[in-house]
Design an enzyme around this catalytic site. Sequence first.
Site, PDB file in Angstrom:
ATOM      1  N   GLY A 126       8.693   7.593   3.433  1.00 22.44           N
ATOM      2  CA  GLY A 126       7.873   6.646   2.658  1.00 22.44           C
ATOM      3  C   GLY A 126       6.397   6.801   2.994  1.00 22.44           C
ATOM      4  NE  ARG A 165      12.727   7.746   1.344  1.00 21.64           N
ATOM      5  CZ  ARG A 165      12.071   7.076   2.291  1.00 21.64           C
ATOM      6  NH1 ARG A 165      12.066   7.520   3.526  1.00 21.64           N
ATOM      7  NH2 ARG A 165      11.425   5.961   2.011  1.00 21.64           N
ATOM      8  CG  ASP A 222      14.139   6.181  11.163  1.00 19.24           C
ATOM      9  OD1 ASP A 222      13.510   6.048  10.102  1.00 19.24           O
ATOM     10  OD2 ASP A 222      15.360   5.962  11.254  1.00 19.24           O
ATOM     11  CB  THR A 236       7.181   4.042   8.847  1.00 21.08           C
ATOM     12  OG1 THR A 236       7.977   3.006   8.234  1.00 21.08           O
ATOM     13  CG2 THR A 236       7.256   3.843  10.345  1.00 21.08           C
ATOM     14  CG  ASP A 293      10.167   0.044   7.369  1.00 20.58           C
ATOM     15  OD1 ASP A 293       9.527  -0.523   6.468  1.00 20.58           O
ATOM     16  OD2 ASP A 293      11.208   0.691   7.162  1.00 20.58           O
ATOM     17  CG  ASP A 326      11.499   1.242  11.710  1.00 20.01           C
ATOM     18  OD1 ASP A 326      10.522   2.013  11.620  1.00 20.01           O
ATOM     19  OD2 ASP A 326      12.516   1.359  11.003  1.00 20.01           O
ATOM     20  NE  ARG A 337      15.001   2.829   4.999  1.00 17.48           N
ATOM     21  CZ  ARG A 337      14.582   3.894   4.367  1.00 17.48           C
ATOM     22  NH1 ARG A 337      15.284   4.366   3.378  1.00 17.48           N
ATOM     23  NH2 ARG A 337      13.472   4.497   4.721  1.00 17.48           N
TER      24      ARG A 337
HETATM   25  O1  F6P Z   1      10.568   3.025   5.307  1.00 19.20           O
HETATM   26  C1  F6P Z   1       9.577   2.507   4.514  1.00 19.20           C
HETATM   27  C2  F6P Z   1      10.173   1.802   3.316  1.00 19.20           C
HETATM   28  O2  F6P Z   1       9.131   1.294   2.506  1.00 19.20           O
HETATM   29  C3  F6P Z   1      11.165   0.701   3.637  1.00 19.20           C
HETATM   30  O3  F6P Z   1      10.539  -0.510   3.986  1.00 19.20           O
HETATM   31  C4  F6P Z   1      11.943   0.637   2.348  1.00 19.20           C
HETATM   32  O4  F6P Z   1      13.234   0.087   2.553  1.00 19.20           O
HETATM   33  C5  F6P Z   1      12.043   2.076   1.974  1.00 19.20           C
HETATM   34  O5  F6P Z   1      10.918   2.719   2.523  1.00 19.20           O
HETATM   35  C6  F6P Z   1      12.082   2.361   0.494  1.00 19.20           C
HETATM   36  O6  F6P Z   1      12.272   3.718   0.308  1.00 19.20           O
HETATM   37  P1  F6P Z   1      12.013   4.505  -1.038  1.00 19.20           P
HETATM   38  O7  F6P Z   1      10.546   4.651  -1.199  1.00 19.20           O
HETATM   39  O8  F6P Z   1      12.678   5.809  -0.867  1.00 19.20           O
HETATM   40  O9  F6P Z   1      12.590   3.654  -2.139  1.00 19.20           O
END
Ligand code: F6P
Length: 325
Positions: free
Chosen positions: A14, A75, A106, A129, A131, A133, A175
């Site tokens: 992300g 990803r 991560d 990130t 998050d 985390d 997440r």
């Molecule tokens: O890891 C960052 C994040 O924004 C999370 O908070 C969220 O759940 C996820 O990415 C969403 O992922 P994507 O952009 O692949 O929908």
Amino acid sequence: MKTIMKVGVLTSGGDSSGMNAAVRAITRVGIRRGLQVFGIYGGFQGILDEVISELNSLSVSRILHRGGTFLTTGRSEEFKNEEGQVKAAKILEDRGFDALIAIGGDGTMRGLAALSNHWKGRLIGLPGTIDNDLFGTDYTIGFDTAVNNALEALDKIRDTAEAFSRVFLVEVMGRHSGFIAVHVGIATGASAIVIPETPTKIDDLAQRVNNAKAKAKTSVLVVVAEGDELGNANVIGDELSKRIGDKCRVSVLGYIQRGGNPTHMDRILATRLGAFAVECLLTGKDGGMVGEINGELTMTPFEETWSKKKPFDEWMMGLVDELSG
Ligand code: F6P
């Protein structure tokens, strides 16, 4: 020890605000100190597709203040498999790279650890990130901006909640983690914060909301982390409405939290970590994620960044009830 000459840099997972500032610092400090810096576009997939070009000082002009990532991200499914990792290692080797710096969450640290099994080049991660985390840094790049984005939205929702004396559940990102929810909840005076790190009991939550209403509060805000084990804000909102006998309104903030100009905190953190990553390469430190802990720049082995649990500020969590009035 061989002098580092050729360094690749990529952003993965992300996007988070401040990734650009980090790439700028890596590029400019790297070039000043004699490195050749190459941008790899689209995350780890960019290695496999060989979307790689050399960066110079001008390539990273006018990006310090911009959210997202000019290197673009991804990803990569192909890179998650060993076959993809072996292929990436060969491409890096054939192109004469000495080191790779990757900025992400991560998944990115796991990717770097996996690559280290197949490539002898030097690897460094930067925590990027929203998050927050990752173990091994107090804050990740992009977290502060995301929290501020969410705060702005919550302050607006508070106006409507007050105008109608409503109960609002606001879902924020994260997440598997509640860091955004906790910071946003405390900074907006939420009556309750629902996060995956602590068990959520719907009857206790209903009690909290009823207590807040009984205190003659004109509005009640509950901040819900998207990853809570009970479900998302819509699911929790339905259950809560039944128990309190009042229809809770739900607002899901979503991707609005992720982008936008990075805050000063994120620009500084990204700049410090980017420059430090270059210094680590030049002083023979690698194999981990750079971070900032209590103001000190640190490096944590990749595996610890996801296997160790970053501690929560339990004391602050304990104050939520008292702080909400
Ligand atoms: O890891 C960052 C994040 O924004 C999370 O908070 C969220 O759940 C996820 O990415 C969403 O992922 P994507 O952009 O692949 O929908």
